[in-house]
Design a protein around this motif. Structure first.
Motif: not given
Length: 230
Positions: A118, A156, A1, A131, A152-153, A158, A109-112
């Motif tokens: 984000s 996050r 990350m 997303w 989404g990446a 990533t 998965y939406e907790q950034y």
């Protein structure tokens, strides 16, 4: 990350104030945020996110099955300027029936983590775009076509923001690339693809439909199709 490069909220707002040609104000006043929204093309609620200030709870009320569809966005982009204005007027006149909207509940998965990715995805969440919705709308509005998982990446951390993604987010939000470049510190491409007037108008439509239900949005999409054929 990727490690977070997110500066404090005062610095973030100062960056936007610089690109808008305004003197920075901290803590921000309502008038300052209003003028900053006018100068950047972002919404006042977006700027509250930038400033780490509370966004009104009503801003997070959505029909989770709705959100601007590919059909609605595609039709809107194909309309004339007057057609898009008429479509936005119709959207503003519509109100979701009582009890059909619920507070947005981010999925795990939406907790950034903190980061500009984000921050941008939370701005899009204010537009009831997840997303998948973001990926579809971004492709139509900017030609930047990425998988939902790639979107989404970015959230996050990533996948780092780059010049191409900056073009895509700018179009989806309806703001000049220079605004997001100044905010995030990401170098834009040599020839950034600033949103055209039809894209900016469609981004405004996306904002207008954020609190509508799936049925209402389908009705609006059908109306856009009628306008295109008239």
């Amino acid at each position: 990350m990727e490690p977070s490069n997110l500066p404090g909220p005062d610095i973030r707002l100062a960056r936007l104030a610089r690109v808008a040609g305004l003197p920075a104000t901290w803590p921000p006043t309502h008038d300052f945020l209003h003028r900053l929204a006018e100068g950047t093309g972002l919404r006042t609620h977006d700027l509250l996110l930038v400033a780490d200030l509370p966004v009104p709870a009503t801003a997070w009320l959505f029909d989770g099955t709705a959100g601007a569809s590919s059909s609605l966005v595609s039709h809107a982009l194909d309309l004339t300027d007057s057609g898009r204005r008429e479509l936005r007027t119709r959207a503003r006149s519509m109100t979701a029936p009582e009890g059909t909207l619920a507070p947005w509940q981010p999925r795990p998965y939406e907790q950034y983590p903190p980061g500009f990715g984000s921050l941008l995805l939370r701005m899009l969440a204010l537009r009831n775009l997840n997303w998948s919705g973001t990926a579809k709308v971004m492709c139509l509005m900017s030609g930047v076509c990425k998988a939902a998982t790639t979107i989404g990446a970015v959230g996050r951390g990533t996948k780092p923001l780059d010049a191409e993604m900056l073009d895509g987010f700018a179009a989806t939000l309806g703001t000049p690339v220079a605004v997001l470049a100044e905010l995030t510190g990401v170098r834009p491409s040599a020839a950034p693809r600033d949103p055209g007037p039809e894209v900016v108008a469609t981004a405004s439509l996306i904002w207008e439909v954020r609190h509508l239900t799936w049925d209402q949005e389908a009705e609006l999409s059908a109306y856009a199709q009628e306008l295109a054929g008239s």
